[in-house]
Design an enzyme around this catalytic site. Structure first.
Site, PDB file in Angstrom:
ATOM      1  N   ASN A 109       4.355  -7.637  -4.019  1.00  0.00           N
ATOM      2  CA  ASN A 109       3.499  -8.744  -3.618  1.00  0.00           C
ATOM      3  C   ASN A 109       3.487  -9.759  -4.743  1.00  0.00           C
ATOM      4  OD1 ASN A 109       1.431 -10.465  -2.691  1.00  0.00           O
ATOM      5  ND2 ASN A 109      -0.161  -9.163  -3.554  1.00  0.00           N
TER       6      ASN A 109
ATOM      7  N   ILE B 169       8.420 -16.238   1.857  1.00  0.00           N
ATOM      8  CA  ILE B 169       8.446 -17.469   1.067  1.00  0.00           C
ATOM      9  C   ILE B 169       9.850 -17.739   0.527  1.00  0.00           C
ATOM     10  CG2 ILE B 169       7.466 -18.683  -0.919  1.00  0.00           C
ATOM     11  CD1 ILE B 169       5.455 -18.082   1.324  1.00  0.00           C
ATOM     12  N   ILE B 170      10.486 -16.720  -0.053  1.00  0.00           N
ATOM     13  CA  ILE B 170      11.830 -16.842  -0.601  1.00  0.00           C
ATOM     14  C   ILE B 170      12.764 -15.912   0.177  1.00  0.00           C
ATOM     15  CG2 ILE B 170      13.265 -16.382  -2.637  1.00  0.00           C
ATOM     16  CD1 ILE B 170      10.938 -17.238  -4.370  1.00  0.00           C
TER      17      ILE B 170
ATOM     18  N   ARG C 189       4.541  -8.710   4.916  1.00  0.00           N
ATOM     19  CA  ARG C 189       5.254  -9.793   4.254  1.00  0.00           C
ATOM     20  C   ARG C 189       4.863 -11.172   4.779  1.00  0.00           C
ATOM     21  NH1 ARG C 189      11.450 -11.823   4.563  1.00  0.00           N
ATOM     22  NH2 ARG C 189      11.509 -12.922   2.569  1.00  0.00           N
TER      23      ARG C 189
ATOM     24  N   GLY D   4      -5.715 -25.991  -8.488  1.00  0.00           N
ATOM     25  CA  GLY D   4      -5.999 -26.182  -9.904  1.00  0.00           C
ATOM     26  C   GLY D   4      -6.905 -25.117 -10.479  1.00  0.00           C
TER      27      GLY D   4
ATOM     28  N   CYS E 285       0.857  -1.183   0.000  1.00  0.00           N
ATOM     29  CA  CYS E 285       0.000   0.000   0.000  1.00  0.00           C
ATOM     30  C   CYS E 285       0.892   1.232   0.000  1.00  0.00           C
ATOM     31  CB  CYS E 285      -0.926   0.020   1.223  1.00  0.00           C
ATOM     32  SG  CYS E 285      -0.067   0.010   2.814  1.00  0.00           S
TER      33      CYS E 285
END
Length: 416
Positions: free
Chosen positions: A72, A50-51, A47, A362, A5
Site C-alpha cells: 500500500n 495509480i501506476i 487496489r 498541504g 491485510c
C-alpha cells in the site's frame, strides 16, 4: 489508497477468513483485489490503481515466486531503483513500483527499506525462510496494525480487518484512552484496543517460522545541528527539497489534482505543481453555505492563487450535515479522533473524486515549519518566563482568566 491485510497462522486460519479481512476494506481499493494463501501465510490486498494500471496486480512475486509482497503506497524513486536492479540481472514482469520491493529484498533483505523514497506499508513473505516482513514508511503516512495472538499474527491497513476475524478481543486500552483525552489522538504503538498495536513509523517487524516477532527502527529524524548552514543555505535546500518532493508525487498513470485551502502550504504546493506540469492543475476548495459556520471560508484566497497560476479551479459549496456523514467517518477511522477538519475533507474528497483519482494536499506544512499558534507559543513562552513571577500571577494571569469565551470557534483565548 490501497489496503493490505493477512496473517501468519499456526492454527490453520482459513482462506475464507483472509477473504473476509479483505472485503471489509473494499473502499480502500475498488479497482481490484488479490491474495495468496499457502501453508501458514495469508496475504491479501485491495487496489486503487495509480501506476501501471493494467499490469500492477498483486501479490507481486520475484522470478522463482519464493518472495511475495502486498503493498500500500507509492515508491517515488522506483524508476531509478528498477534501472539499477535490471542492470544487476533482475527480471521484471510489470512496470509497477511494487515489483522493485521483491527484487530489492533479494539483494538487501529487511534493509531494502533504506533504499525507498515514498509512503508505504507492505507485507513481504519469504517462503524459503518462512518469514514475514512488515514495514512502515519513515513518517507513518501509511497505516499498519498488528495483533499477536496465541494462534498466529494478524496484520492490516485498518483495525476492522483484524476485528472481523472474531479472534481479537475488543477490550479497551485505558492508557490509550487517557492518551486520547490528553493529546486528542492515540500515539503509536497503542490503539484503542489492548490486543492491537500500530507498527510505529520507520519500523520493520519480522515474524519468524515459530511466530517470534522482532521489531527494528530503521530511521530517526536527523539532528539539524549536525550540519552547520547559513539561513540562506537552509532556505535554498528547503525550496529544492520541496520542489523535488512535489515533482516526485506527480508520477502517476492517472490524473493528479490538489486540495487548495488558500493557505501558504497548499498555495506553495500548487505553485510548484503548476511549474512542473504543462496542463493546468485541477484544484479543489470547499466552502460552506450555512451562515455562521464554524469552518473558515477560504475560497477568496484560493481564487487569488488559482488566478495567479492559471489553475483549473473547482469550488465546492456545501451545507454541512454532520448527521448524514458521521457514520461513514466513524467507520473509516476505527478508533477515536478529535480533528473536525475531517468534515470539510470528506466533502472536498467526494467532489474531487469526480475529476481526479489522486489529490495532493498541504497537510504537514504547519507541523514542519511551525505554522500554528502553539508553535509561536513556544517562543513567546521563553520570553514570558522572564517576566517576574508576581507580575504573572497577580496581574497577567487574572486578566487572561477574565477574557470572555469567543462566540466563534476561535481558540485564541485557550492559547493565551
Amino acid at each position: 489508497m490501497c489496503g493490505i491485510c493477512g496473517f501468519v497462522s499456526f492454527a490453520g486460519w482459513s482462506p475464507a477468513m483472509l477473504q473476509a479481512m479483505n472485503e471489509v476494506i473494499f473502499r480502500r481499493g475498488p479497482d481490484g483485489e488479490g491474495s495468496l494463501h499457502s501453508g501458514t501465510v495469508g496475504l491479501a490486498m485491495r487496489r486503487l490503481a495509480i501506476i501501471d494500471v493494467a499490469g500492477g496486480a498483486q501479490p507481486v512475486y520475484n522470478e522463482d515466486r519464493s518472495v511475495a509482497v502486498v503493498f500500500n503506497g507509492e515508491i517515488y524513486n522506483y524508476r531509478s531503483l528498477r534501472e539499477g536492479l535490471r542492470a544487476r540481472g533482475h527480471e521484471f514482469r510489470s512496470n509497477s513500483d511494487t515489483e522493485v520491493l521483491v527484487h530489492l529484498y533479494e539483494e538487501r533483505g529487511a534493509d531494502l527499506v533504506r533504499e525507498l523514497e515514498g509512503m508505504f506499508a507492505f507485507a513481504l513473505w519469504d517462503s524459503r525462510k518462512e518469514a514475514l516482513l512488515l514495514a512502515r514508511d519513515r513518517l507513518g503516512i501509511k497505516p499498519l496494525f498488528i495483533a499477536q495472538l496465541a494462534g498466529g499474527v494478524l496484520f492490516g491497513s485498518e483495525i476492522k480487518s483484524l476485528l472481523t476475524t472474531g479472534l481479537v478481543s475488543r477490550e479497551l486500552d485505558r492508557q490509550a484512552l487517557d492518551q486520547f483525552l490528553t493529546y486528542t489522538f492515540i500515539p503509536a504503538p497503542r490503539t484503542i484496543y489492548r490486543a492491537i498495536t500500530k507498527i510505529p513509523p520507520g519500523t520493520t517487524v519480522t515474524i519468524g517460522p515459530r511466530g517470534e516477532a522482532s521489531a527494528r527502527c530503521y530511521w530517526e529524524v536527523p539532528d539539524p545541528q549536525a550540519v552547520q548552514r547559513t539561513p540562506a543555505e537552509w532556505a535554498e535546500r528547503v525550496e529544492a527539497g520541496l520542489l523535488r518532493a512535489v515533482e516526485s508525487h506527480l508520477v502517476s498513470d492517472v490524473p493528479v489534482g490538489a486540495f487548495l485551502s488558500g493557505g501558504v502550504d497548499s498555495g506553495l504546493m500548487v505553485a510548484m505543481m503548476a511549474a512542473a506540469t504543462e496542463r493546468p492543475v485541477e484544484t479543489f476548495t470547499v466552502g460552506f453555505a450555512e451562515a455562521g459556520s464554524s469552518f473558515m471560508d477560504e475560497r477568496v484566497y484560493a481564487r487569488m492563487i488559482a488566478q495567479r497560476y492559471r489553475l483549473n479551479h473547482h469550488e465546492i459549496n456545501v451545507e454541512p450535515r454532520v448527521t448524514d456523514i458521521i457514520q461513514d467517518i466513524v467507520a473509516a477511522f476505527d478508533e477515536p479522533f478529535a480533528d473536525d477538519s475531517v468534515i470539510p475533507s470528506y466533502y472536498v474528497s467526494q467532489a474531487a473524486a469526480r475529476f481526479v483519482k489522486v489529490a495532493l494536499t498541504g497537510l504537514g506544512g504547519d507541523e514542519l515549519f511551525g505554522g500554528y499558534r502553539r508553535h509561536l507559543g513556544v517562543r513567546v513562552g521563553d520570553a514570558y518566563r522572564g517576566v517576574p513571577r508576581w507580575l504573572r500571577e497577580r496581574v497577567v494571569d487574572p486578566i487572561i482568566r477574565r477574557l470572555p469565551e469567543p462566540r466563534t470557534s476561535s481558540d485564541l483565548v485557550d492559547h493565551l
